[in-house]
Design a protein around this motif. Structure first.
Motif, PDB file in Angstrom:
ATOM      1  N   TRP A   1      -1.034   6.375  -4.970  1.00  0.00           N
ATOM      2  CA  TRP A   1      -2.337   6.769  -4.438  1.00  0.00           C
ATOM      3  C   TRP A   1      -2.306   6.887  -2.906  1.00  0.00           C
ATOM      4  O   TRP A   1      -3.103   7.629  -2.325  1.00  0.00           O
ATOM      5  CB  TRP A   1      -3.404   5.757  -4.848  1.00  0.00           C
ATOM      6  CG  TRP A   1      -3.683   5.783  -6.315  1.00  0.00           C
ATOM      7  CD1 TRP A   1      -3.201   4.923  -7.250  1.00  0.00           C
ATOM      8  CD2 TRP A   1      -4.474   6.727  -7.004  1.00  0.00           C
ATOM      9  NE1 TRP A   1      -3.649   5.255  -8.500  1.00  0.00           N
ATOM     10  CE2 TRP A   1      -4.456   6.379  -8.378  1.00  0.00           C
ATOM     11  CE3 TRP A   1      -5.210   7.850  -6.629  1.00  0.00           C
ATOM     12  CZ2 TRP A   1      -5.127   7.091  -9.348  1.00  0.00           C
ATOM     13  CZ3 TRP A   1      -5.903   8.560  -7.594  1.00  0.00           C
ATOM     14  CH2 TRP A   1      -5.851   8.194  -8.934  1.00  0.00           C
TER      15      TRP A   1
ATOM     16  N   SER B   1     -10.618   1.091  -4.241  1.00  0.00           N
ATOM     17  CA  SER B   1      -9.478   0.732  -3.393  1.00  0.00           C
ATOM     18  C   SER B   1      -8.471   1.863  -3.268  1.00  0.00           C
ATOM     19  O   SER B   1      -7.664   1.886  -2.341  1.00  0.00           O
ATOM     20  CB  SER B   1      -8.786  -0.509  -3.957  1.00  0.00           C
ATOM     21  OG  SER B   1      -8.328  -0.259  -5.288  1.00  0.00           O
ATOM     22  N   ARG B   2      -8.505   2.810  -4.224  1.00  0.00           N
ATOM     23  CA  ARG B   2      -7.537   3.907  -4.194  1.00  0.00           C
ATOM     24  C   ARG B   2      -7.952   5.025  -3.229  1.00  0.00           C
ATOM     25  O   ARG B   2      -7.236   6.014  -3.106  1.00  0.00           O
ATOM     26  CB  ARG B   2      -7.365   4.466  -5.607  1.00  0.00           C
ATOM     27  CG  ARG B   2      -6.708   3.474  -6.544  1.00  0.00           C
ATOM     28  CD  ARG B   2      -6.621   4.000  -7.955  1.00  0.00           C
ATOM     29  NE  ARG B   2      -5.934   3.039  -8.838  1.00  0.00           N
ATOM     30  CZ  ARG B   2      -5.754   3.192 -10.143  1.00  0.00           C
ATOM     31  NH1 ARG B   2      -6.231   4.306 -10.743  1.00  0.00           N
ATOM     32  NH2 ARG B   2      -5.129   2.284 -10.861  1.00  0.00           N
ATOM     33  N   SER B   3      -9.102   4.900  -2.596  1.00  0.00           N
ATOM     34  CA  SER B   3      -9.528   5.857  -1.559  1.00  0.00           C
ATOM     35  C   SER B   3      -9.830   5.136  -0.246  1.00  0.00           C
ATOM     36  O   SER B   3     -10.638   5.600   0.552  1.00  0.00           O
ATOM     37  CB  SER B   3     -10.764   6.643  -2.037  1.00  0.00           C
ATOM     38  OG  SER B   3     -11.832   5.749  -2.318  1.00  0.00           O
TER      39      SER B   3
ATOM     40  N   GLU C   1       0.829  -1.214   0.000  1.00  0.00           N
ATOM     41  CA  GLU C   1       0.000   0.000   0.000  1.00  0.00           C
ATOM     42  C   GLU C   1       0.854   1.249   0.000  1.00  0.00           C
ATOM     43  O   GLU C   1       0.563   2.233  -0.711  1.00  0.00           O
ATOM     44  CB  GLU C   1      -0.909  -0.017   1.235  1.00  0.00           C
ATOM     45  CG  GLU C   1      -1.875   1.141   1.309  1.00  0.00           C
ATOM     46  CD  GLU C   1      -2.987   1.028   0.286  1.00  0.00           C
ATOM     47  OE1 GLU C   1      -3.545   2.079  -0.081  1.00  0.00           O
ATOM     48  OE2 GLU C   1      -3.288  -0.100  -0.153  1.00  0.00           O
TER      49      GLU C   1
ATOM     50  N   SER D   1       2.365   2.442  -3.376  1.00  0.00           N
ATOM     51  CA  SER D   1       1.475   3.004  -4.398  1.00  0.00           C
ATOM     52  C   SER D   1       1.440   4.526  -4.288  1.00  0.00           C
ATOM     53  O   SER D   1       1.409   5.091  -3.187  1.00  0.00           O
ATOM     54  CB  SER D   1       0.063   2.439  -4.205  1.00  0.00           C
ATOM     55  OG  SER D   1      -0.853   3.101  -5.056  1.00  0.00           O
TER      56      SER D   1
ATOM     57  N   GLN E   1      -3.783  10.143  -0.940  1.00  0.00           N
ATOM     58  CA  GLN E   1      -4.751  10.048   0.161  1.00  0.00           C
ATOM     59  C   GLN E   1      -4.195  10.673   1.442  1.00  0.00           C
ATOM     60  O   GLN E   1      -4.911  11.373   2.172  1.00  0.00           O
ATOM     61  CB  GLN E   1      -5.102   8.575   0.418  1.00  0.00           C
ATOM     62  CG  GLN E   1      -5.831   7.893  -0.721  1.00  0.00           C
ATOM     63  CD  GLN E   1      -6.105   6.441  -0.413  1.00  0.00           C
ATOM     64  OE1 GLN E   1      -7.052   6.112   0.302  1.00  0.00           O
ATOM     65  NE2 GLN E   1      -5.260   5.557  -0.952  1.00  0.00           N
TER      66      GLN E   1
ATOM     67  N   THR F   1     -12.096   7.077  -9.699  1.00  0.00           N
ATOM     68  CA  THR F   1     -11.127   5.994  -9.842  1.00  0.00           C
ATOM     69  C   THR F   1     -11.626   4.769  -9.101  1.00  0.00           C
ATOM     70  O   THR F   1     -12.765   4.727  -8.632  1.00  0.00           O
ATOM     71  CB  THR F   1      -9.742   6.435  -9.321  1.00  0.00           C
ATOM     72  OG1 THR F   1      -8.814   5.383  -9.542  1.00  0.00           O
ATOM     73  CG2 THR F   1      -9.812   6.803  -7.853  1.00  0.00           C
ATOM     74  N   TRP F   2     -10.751   3.787  -8.931  1.00  0.00           N
ATOM     75  CA  TRP F   2     -11.134   2.561  -8.257  1.00  0.00           C
ATOM     76  C   TRP F   2     -11.392   2.827  -6.774  1.00  0.00           C
ATOM     77  O   TRP F   2     -10.702   3.632  -6.152  1.00  0.00           O
ATOM     78  CB  TRP F   2     -10.029   1.498  -8.396  1.00  0.00           C
ATOM     79  CG  TRP F   2      -9.783   1.083  -9.815  1.00  0.00           C
ATOM     80  CD1 TRP F   2      -8.763   1.473 -10.635  1.00  0.00           C
ATOM     81  CD2 TRP F   2     -10.597   0.194 -10.579  1.00  0.00           C
ATOM     82  NE1 TRP F   2      -8.859   0.902 -11.870  1.00  0.00           N
ATOM     83  CE2 TRP F   2      -9.999   0.093 -11.864  1.00  0.00           C
ATOM     84  CE3 TRP F   2     -11.771  -0.513 -10.326  1.00  0.00           C
ATOM     85  CZ2 TRP F   2     -10.515  -0.687 -12.878  1.00  0.00           C
ATOM     86  CZ3 TRP F   2     -12.282  -1.306 -11.341  1.00  0.00           C
ATOM     87  CH2 TRP F   2     -11.672  -1.390 -12.593  1.00  0.00           C
TER      88      TRP F   2
END
Length: 438
Positions: A27, A100-102, A22, A25, A31, A97-98
């Protein structure tokens, strides 16, 4: 142990690999930046809200529950604003976006909302320590549930156990028992306070009976709360019988005075020898009983001090209760007069002086008697009654000052000791006599 050390290490390694992936990434940093920005905006907005909102007049016309909730929300404005910003960010990123990216933003929003709910629930608790304990514990449980690790944490805490007299004790069991005890005792306190207010409003009950009933209700509710809490978590109370012997020895050795004071307090409430509001003298302590507790009574003196006297002392020692059956109090004032005075006139002046005092009762008139022909003068005793022993010393002082003024007006003298010195073995030298006469 139910879970081996190898399985525990594997779980930790898997969690570490997941966190590492995680963090790698981009992203994650986006976040993280959004969370920091939201925290800064929430802090600045909280300062502005607190400066503009008057907490004392906030939502005055609203119903009490809504008014209370509004004040809690304003007091936690930074958390509420942060939760709102995170929810908005989550919705925006969900559509862009996806999901999972938030994920971190969603976790932050859920944690903030959970903290708001906890603050709202714990705001009805008065004890600051209990509020902190419940808030932190509930938030930790909520956080574990949000990240999906609650079951793992519960299994881990339940995997370590010790067996005592057939009772399996685990950290999870102790945590559940402690939480249920806190909730049960808090509800017990609310119920006992409600019963106490009702009992003290009953005008047909004496103060001693009121205190006795309140103590019985409090103790009974506490015992019921403990039994229910322990039974709910699965603890068989019969398994605790092994501790009864140790408790008995502890009471016999170290808790003798506590038990004696507790039993003495029940005796005092039952026989009504003292009650709240009585004026008592115990040893060198004198004052009105302001409270009767399980271990002691509180005696409030007139100078702001409060004496905490153990209940056992009131049972075993001599106690003067000035208001046990009758509040009327006899005041005695001894005084003397010179032999040049008429004793009948002195007695009349003393009686008139005491009668003129506003606190002297008219039902029992004052009396003055001649008690002794002493070496320095005649001795008298003035007695009169007042309706309440409060301020008895002030009454005595007022009467004595008035008696002094009456004596001055009538030319009656108060005797004082006179010593006569005689020198034996010859007269003083002439030079000394001349020196003194000059």
């Amino acid at each position: 142990m139910d879970m081996s050390l190898k399985e525990l290490l594997e779980s930790i390694q898997m969690a570490a690999r997941s966190v590492g992936a995680e963090i790698a990434s981009p992203w994650f940093y986006l976040q993280f930046g959004i969370i920091l920005a939201g925290a800064g905006i929430a802090y600045a907005a909280d300062t502005a809200v607190r400066a503009r909102v008057d907490m004392s007049t906030l939502a005055m016309r609203w119903p009490l529950p809504l008014r209370h909730a509004a004040r809690v929300m304003v007091a936690s404005a930074s958390t509420a604003i942060f939760a709102l910003l995170m929810l908005i960010s989550r919705v925006v990123m969900w559509h862009m976006t996806w999901p999972s990216r938030s994920y971190l933003i969603a976790v932050s929003a859920k944690l903030a909302v959970a903290w708001l709910a906890i603050r709202l629930v714990t705001s009805v608790i008065d004890n600051a320590f209990i509020v902190k304990l419940v808030s932190v514990s509930a938030w930790v449980v909520a956080a574990l549930s949000i990240i999906g690790q609650l079951d793992w944490a519960a299994d881990t805490l339940d995997s370590y156990a010790i067996v005592v007299a057939g009772l399996r004790l685990t950290p999870l069991l102790l945590i559940k028992a402690g939480a249920l005890l806190i909730v049960a005792l808090w509800l017990t306190n609310i119920a006992s306070n409600f019963a106490e207010s009702r009992i003290y409003r009953a005008t047909d009950l004496t103060p001693s009976i009121q205190v006795l009933l309140v103590k019985i209700i409090r103790i009974g509710l506490m015992v019921i709360a403990v039994v229910i809490a322990l039974s709910t978590v699965g603890i068989n109370l019969s398994a605790l019988a092994v501790f009864s012997g140790a408790v008995g020895v502890g009471i016999g050795i170290g808790l003798q005075k506590i038990v004696a004071n507790f039993i003495s307090g029940i005796i005092l409430l039952a026989d009504k020898s003292v009650k709240p509001g009585d004026l008592v003298t115990v040893g060198d302590s004198q004052g009105r009983i302001s409270a009767m507790k399980t271990r002691y009574i509180s005696v409030a003196a007139g100078d702001g001090r409060e004496f905490l006297i153990p209940n056992e002392d009131l049972v075993t020692q001599k106690v003067t209760n000035w208001t046990y059956t009758d509040k009327n109090t006899l005041v005695k004032i001894p005084f003397a007069a010179n032999y040049d005075a008429n004793p009948r006139q002195v007695c009349k002046l003393a009686i008139d002086t005491a009668t003129a005092h506003p606190r002297a009762t008219k039902v029992k008139p004052p009396n003055c008697i001649l008690t002794e022909f002493a070496e320095a003068g005649m001795r008298f005793s003035l007695t009169f009654w007042i309706a309440d022993p409060d301020g008895m010393d002030n009454v005595k002082s007022d009467v004595m000052l008035a008696l002094w003024d009456a004596f001055k007006q009538e030319g009656i003298r108060v005797p004082y000791p006179v010593r006569e010195l005689r020198i034996r073995g010859g007269a003083l030298p002439v030079e000394s006599v001349v020196e003194v006469s000059s």
